[in-house]
Design an enzyme around this catalytic site. Structure first.
Site, PDB file in Angstrom:
ATOM      1  N   GLY A  33       0.944  -1.298  -0.042  1.00 16.74           N
ATOM      2  CA  GLY A  33       0.057  -0.078  -0.020  1.00 16.74           C
ATOM      3  C   GLY A  33       0.895   1.155   0.078  1.00 16.74           C
ATOM      4  O   GLY A  33       2.108   1.280   0.254  1.00 16.74           O
ATOM      5  N   SER A  34       0.379   2.376  -0.172  1.00 19.29           N
ATOM      6  CA  SER A  34       0.941   3.523  -0.187  1.00 19.29           C
ATOM      7  C   SER A  34       1.698   4.302   0.937  1.00 19.29           C
ATOM      8  O   SER A  34       2.790   4.773   0.805  1.00 19.29           O
ATOM      9  CB  SER A  34      -0.166   4.552  -0.679  1.00 19.29           C
ATOM     10  OG  SER A  34      -1.300   4.908   0.212  1.00 19.29           O
ATOM     11  N   THR A  35       1.012   3.681   2.105  1.00 16.25           N
ATOM     12  CA  THR A  35       1.839   4.070   3.235  1.00 16.25           C
ATOM     13  C   THR A  35       2.925   3.182   3.678  1.00 16.25           C
ATOM     14  O   THR A  35       4.196   3.685   3.905  1.00 16.25           O
ATOM     15  CB  THR A  35       0.897   4.051   4.899  1.00 16.25           C
ATOM     16  OG1 THR A  35      -0.545   4.521   4.028  1.00 16.25           O
ATOM     17  CG2 THR A  35       1.493   5.025   5.776  1.00 16.25           C
ATOM     18  N   GLY A  87       0.632  -1.217   6.495  1.00 15.25           N
ATOM     19  CA  GLY A  87      -0.576  -0.215   6.469  1.00 15.25           C
ATOM     20  C   GLY A  87      -1.783  -0.763   6.934  1.00 15.25           C
ATOM     21  O   GLY A  87      -1.855  -1.908   7.009  1.00 15.25           O
ATOM     22  N   ALA A  88      -2.853  -0.045   7.061  1.00 21.32           N
ATOM     23  CA  ALA A  88      -4.134  -0.391   7.372  1.00 21.32           C
ATOM     24  C   ALA A  88      -5.282   0.403   6.560  1.00 21.32           C
ATOM     25  O   ALA A  88      -5.071   1.612   6.369  1.00 21.32           O
ATOM     26  CB  ALA A  88      -4.496  -0.478   8.649  1.00 21.32           C
ATOM     27  N   ASP A  89      -6.348  -0.277   6.409  1.00 22.91           N
ATOM     28  CA  ASP A  89      -7.421   0.618   5.916  1.00 22.91           C
ATOM     29  C   ASP A  89      -8.432   1.113   7.175  1.00 22.91           C
ATOM     30  O   ASP A  89      -8.970   2.335   6.884  1.00 22.91           O
ATOM     31  CB  ASP A  89      -8.428  -0.292   5.258  1.00 22.91           C
ATOM     32  CG  ASP A  89      -7.624  -0.969   4.034  1.00 22.91           C
ATOM     33  OD1 ASP A  89      -6.941  -0.180   3.047  1.00 22.91           O
ATOM     34  OD2 ASP A  89      -7.252  -2.239   4.015  1.00 22.91           O
ATOM     35  N   LYS A  99      -7.698  -4.795   7.153  1.00 21.76           N
ATOM     36  CA  LYS A  99      -6.714  -4.578   5.839  1.00 21.76           C
ATOM     37  C   LYS A  99      -7.364  -5.386   4.989  1.00 21.76           C
ATOM     38  O   LYS A  99      -8.358  -6.076   5.178  1.00 21.76           O
ATOM     39  CB  LYS A  99      -5.188  -5.446   6.381  1.00 21.76           C
ATOM     40  CG  LYS A  99      -4.782  -4.250   7.494  1.00 21.76           C
ATOM     41  CD  LYS A  99      -3.207  -4.892   7.986  1.00 21.76           C
ATOM     42  CE  LYS A  99      -2.413  -5.289   6.740  1.00 21.76           C
ATOM     43  NZ  LYS A  99      -2.083  -4.168   5.775  1.00 21.76           N
ATOM     44  N   GLY A 102      -6.060  -3.343  -0.519  1.00 22.47           N
ATOM     45  CA  GLY A 102      -5.243  -3.780  -1.851  1.00 22.47           C
ATOM     46  C   GLY A 102      -5.344  -5.241  -2.207  1.00 22.47           C
ATOM     47  O   GLY A 102      -4.567  -5.733  -2.990  1.00 22.47           O
ATOM     48  N   GLU A 108      -0.347 -10.724   3.743  1.00 17.64           N
ATOM     49  CA  GLU A 108       0.169  -9.445   4.936  1.00 17.64           C
ATOM     50  C   GLU A 108      -0.129 -10.208   6.277  1.00 17.64           C
ATOM     51  O   GLU A 108       0.614 -10.220   7.458  1.00 17.64           O
ATOM     52  CB  GLU A 108      -0.814  -8.499   4.810  1.00 17.64           C
ATOM     53  CG  GLU A 108      -0.392  -7.657   3.701  1.00 17.64           C
ATOM     54  CD  GLU A 108      -1.459  -6.267   3.299  1.00 17.64           C
ATOM     55  OE1 GLU A 108      -1.087  -5.293   2.830  1.00 17.64           O
ATOM     56  OE2 GLU A 108      -2.702  -6.461   3.890  1.00 17.64           O
TER      57      GLU A 108
END
Ligand code: 5RP
Length: 227
Positions: A33-35, A87-89, A99, A102, A108
């Site tokens: 993910g982006s983070t 990361g996490a949603d 999570k 993605g 993960e």
């Protein structure tokens, strides 16, 4: 589903903060993910400066990023990660997570479970009082059974679709991904146990009692929440 909120600067600060916890000689689970990508980039900077580290990627996208940035890679076949950074949603004040925005939550979860500690990197837009929906990676053959069983648990199942691909989104392992909308999840532990027991679900995106630290990046700094 992916939460598209949060500034790049907040994500960057969170990712770098966790990557700065890595010590010489560590094996690190590399999230997706982006983070998490900012953590990979920070690790690459530290490798350039002499840090001895090996990464275990959680997706083909992260594997490509690590190769491009110059982070040496290994696998769970040969190493046990000292820590994982991902990361996490969504996260709650109990440090539980959802999570899988993605579609990478199975790999993960495997990497996070295998790691000695699990550091989560988020921006403040991810904080929720209660979760609503949970991604599910499912065996294609079992889709009707899973959808029926999840609906009995109170979830409305929606096939994950995206622009640029006809049909369902599939994971890196080729399994379809769907999102189960429960409206409001009051007891994530109970639901996690129930979803663990649904035949045909490869893995679900509830990460309960797993995070050791949550690094919340903001535009001006980082707050680290500990279990
Ligand atoms: C992928 C994930 C990601 O970690 C999650 O979607 C957060 O991504 P981002 O940092 O881009 O918001 O669980 O399956």
């Amino acid at each position: 589903m992916k939460n598209r909120g949060g500034s790049k600067e907040a994500k960057r600060r969170a990712g770098r903060s966790a990557a700065d916890q890595v010590e010489d000689g560590d094996v690190v689970g590399l999230g997706t993910g982006s983070t998490a990508a900012y953590a990979v980039e920070r690790l690459a900077e530290r490798v350039d400066a002499g840090l001895d580290v090996e990464g275990v990627p959680t997706s083909s996208a992260t594997r490509r990023l690590a190769i491009q940035e110059g982070v040496p890679l290994t696998s769970l076949d040969v190493e046990t990660p000292d820590l994982a950074i991902d990361g996490a949603d969504a996260y709650t004040s109990d440090l539980d997570l959802v999570k899988g925005g993605g579609a990478a939550h199975t790999r993960e979860k495997v990497v996070a479970e295998a790691s000695e500690s699990f550091l989560v990197v988020v921006d403040p837009s991810k904080e929720v009082e209660a979760f609503e929906a949970v991604p599910l990676e499912v065996l294609e053959h079992a889709l009707p059974l899973v959808m029926e069983t999840v609906e009995e648990l109170g979830g409305e199942t929606l096939p994950r679709k995206c622009d640029g691909k006809d049909g369902w989104v599939v994971s890196d392992d080729g399994n379809p991904v769907l999102d189960a909308d429960f409206d409001r999840i009051d007891d994530p532990r109970e639901l996690s146990r129930a979803l663990d027991g649904v035949t045909g679900v490869v893995e679900h995106g509830l990460f309960v009692d797993m995070a050791d630290e949550v690094h919340v990046g903001e535009d001006e700094g980082v707050t680290v929440l500990n279990r």
